[in-house]
Design an enzyme around this catalytic site. Sequence first.
Site, mmCIF file in Angstrom:
data_model
loop_
_atom_site.group_PDB
_atom_site.id
_atom_site.type_symbol
_atom_site.label_atom_id
_atom_site.label_comp_id
_atom_site.label_asym_id
_atom_site.label_seq_id
_atom_site.Cartn_x
_atom_site.Cartn_y
_atom_site.Cartn_z
ATOM 1 N N ASP A 98 26.405 -87.882 9.161
ATOM 2 C CA ASP A 98 25.462 -87.163 8.318
ATOM 3 C C ASP A 98 25.290 -87.969 7.039
ATOM 4 O O ASP A 98 26.279 -88.384 6.438
ATOM 5 C CB ASP A 98 26.032 -85.772 7.990
ATOM 6 C CG ASP A 98 24.982 -84.698 8.037
ATOM 7 O OD1 ASP A 98 23.965 -84.860 7.340
ATOM 8 O OD2 ASP A 98 25.178 -83.694 8.738
ATOM 9 N N ASP A 200 20.052 -85.804 5.772
ATOM 10 C CA ASP A 200 19.947 -84.475 5.183
ATOM 11 C C ASP A 200 18.726 -84.372 4.265
ATOM 12 O O ASP A 200 18.509 -85.258 3.427
ATOM 13 C CB ASP A 200 21.234 -84.232 4.381
ATOM 14 C CG ASP A 200 21.396 -82.810 3.931
ATOM 15 O OD1 ASP A 200 21.543 -81.923 4.785
ATOM 16 O OD2 ASP A 200 21.377 -82.561 2.697
ATOM 17 N N GLU A 253 16.194 -84.660 8.773
ATOM 18 C CA GLU A 253 16.002 -83.220 8.573
ATOM 19 C C GLU A 253 14.824 -83.102 7.610
ATOM 20 O O GLU A 253 14.933 -83.484 6.445
ATOM 21 C CB GLU A 253 17.255 -82.578 7.976
ATOM 22 C CG GLU A 253 17.131 -81.071 7.925
ATOM 23 C CD GLU A 253 18.062 -80.410 6.929
ATOM 24 O OE1 GLU A 253 18.381 -79.233 7.103
ATOM 25 O OE2 GLU A 253 18.465 -81.061 5.938
ATOM 26 N N HIS A 321 24.354 -75.912 12.377
ATOM 27 C CA HIS A 321 25.288 -75.226 11.470
ATOM 28 C C HIS A 321 24.597 -74.357 10.429
ATOM 29 O O HIS A 321 25.276 -73.691 9.657
ATOM 30 C CB HIS A 321 26.164 -76.276 10.780
ATOM 31 C CG HIS A 321 25.353 -77.192 9.899
ATOM 32 N ND1 HIS A 321 24.433 -78.076 10.410
ATOM 33 C CD2 HIS A 321 25.285 -77.325 8.565
ATOM 34 C CE1 HIS A 321 23.842 -78.712 9.423
ATOM 35 N NE2 HIS A 321 24.343 -78.273 8.288
ATOM 36 N N ASP A 322 23.260 -74.405 10.370
ATOM 37 C CA ASP A 322 22.532 -73.589 9.389
ATOM 38 C C ASP A 322 21.849 -72.380 10.017
ATOM 39 O O ASP A 322 21.158 -71.634 9.322
ATOM 40 C CB ASP A 322 21.443 -74.434 8.707
ATOM 41 C CG ASP A 322 22.014 -75.519 7.821
ATOM 42 O OD1 ASP A 322 23.130 -75.340 7.294
ATOM 43 O OD2 ASP A 322 21.347 -76.558 7.644
HETATM 44 C C1 NOJ Z 1 20.804 -79.137 4.881
HETATM 45 C C2 NOJ Z 1 22.147 -78.942 5.486
HETATM 46 O O1 NOJ Z 1 22.017 -78.815 6.870
HETATM 47 C C3 NOJ Z 1 22.743 -77.721 4.835
HETATM 48 O O2 NOJ Z 1 23.916 -77.306 5.460
HETATM 49 C C4 NOJ Z 1 22.964 -78.040 3.370
HETATM 50 O O3 NOJ Z 1 23.408 -76.868 2.718
HETATM 51 C C5 NOJ Z 1 21.676 -78.515 2.692
HETATM 52 N N1 NOJ Z 1 20.952 -79.456 3.493
HETATM 53 C C6 NOJ Z 1 21.978 -79.182 1.382
HETATM 54 O O4 NOJ Z 1 22.614 -80.406 1.593
#
Ligand code: NOJ
Length: 543
Positions: A98, A200, A253, A321-322
């Site tokens: 990541d 990210d 992302e 994970h989100d």
């Molecule tokens: C996206 C990540 O997937 C998330 O878990 C994180 O809180 C935010 N970006 C900030 O880095």
Amino acid sequence: MKIPPYKDRIIYQIYPLSFKDSNNDGIGDINGIISELPYLKSLGIGIIWLSPIYDSPMHDNGYDIRDYYKINPMFGTMDDFDNLLKKANELDIKIVMDLVINHTSNEHKWFKEALSNPNSKYRNYYIFEKGKNGKVPNNWQSAFSGTCWEKVPNEDDMYYMHLYTKEQPDLNYKNEEVIKEVENILEFYLKKGVYGFRCDVINQIYKTSLKNGKFRLFGRGKEYYESQPMNHVILKRLQDEVIKKYGAFLVGETSNVTPEIGNIFLKNCELDMFFEFEHSFCDENKLLPILKKKFKPKNLIKPIFKWQESVPWLGVYLENHDQRRSVSRYGSDKYYKESAKALSVFLLSLKGTIFIYEGEEIGMTDYKNYSYEDLNDCASISTINTAMRLLHLSRDKVFKMINETINRDHARSPMQWDNTNNAGFNNGTKTWLKVNENYKDGINVKDELNDPNSILHFYKKMISFRNSSEALKFGEFNRVKSNKNVAKFIRKFNDSTLLIIVNLSSKNIKDKDVVDKNILINTESNILNGELKPYQAIIREID
Ligand code: NOJ
């Protein structure tokens, strides 16, 4: 043409905190991951994406990096990481890291220096700005609610920007030195043999101007910081100067990405693929995401099909994970197993690189018995505080609401390996986040390996089918008209044409193509005579 591994292999996301704890301190670690590499190999996985393992104070569970060149001691050492690369390589599994470069931790030495010494060069590594008329510099918002500005202590009217928590100050990409620092970080890990990076919030790194954003409930200011022209230029430079040299790849992302912008990322080779988020909002209320919106299959199918048709390649996922667990969002309690299997057929038949999130392959679900005291997710905590303040709702009420909508802890509970203590995640007395009790009801790797009819066995079958199917891996995508609860589409490559039909509802649905002819995959064992059972999914070879 040589096909790059990222187009040919399935990627498995590991959330290191929760995967496997080898030293019983309650926290997953690198040695735990190493011990389960044979499991991932037997699942048919070719690449692992590791959520951040760098040194971090863990305000956002590692998405706040204190030192990019050090492994977080809670996960192990750099030697452990090197060993992971070696052991994975022996099994022909590649490792993707990541890359969190929109922001650092506020405990990073650059930021500490920037804060304590206004004349230091590190001030220009971040975005510091004078306030306006005694207020914050502009009306932009943090993604986790509230303003994105934090006052600098002991200085008059000075603020720094954080698009996420105040412990995650944003880096300044107008500064050439920051880009150089990122190139060095990339080189450091690529030289070790890392295969690529999941980047990210990568389309937010460049802030074109700090003007007030137009009024919106969320994401105010984004017209000045999302997918800006210079953002494209920087990514292209990282690719050309670093990534390509190593034959590596980048998956971005990219929030609020549109097909137009996505196609620019791909066409210019800025990103090798990206994640869209439209489908993941299908059961969220647009105005107030903490309000539950009833899930309807067509609201998931429609955006997924739209993206399949709009770009040549993308990162395809139902979980990460989100997000809440997919079987809890899009599946059914009554038809739990059937719906998990149907989702697996849908996911693994789509065009693009498939991402499976740890535990998805055994049908892990959201928590049921969980209290505010158990909450870890910084975004949920911040949202609860804001909702209590602005909407005058009680804490319990908001907690209940976020638990059914945006709570990210749901996907972060420890991986369920067996039916012993703590689901086999460790053999200790504690776990950093509660274990979901349903590991005792057969939702764990070991029990599922012993049950030929399990979700895990089905995933294995589906993964192996995809790994050997050129049509699923490289074929074109074409939607087929169907009942609104059914995802029906064709994948075609050279002489092979596959018809995929997935019932995402608890209804029996008639479909003339559901016949016993050239069936390659069937989630049920019934004779097919023109009707799908609830959550039944099939794949047929057609002419
Ligand atoms: C996206 C990540 O997937 C998330 O878990 C994180 O809180 C935010 N970006 C900030 O880095």
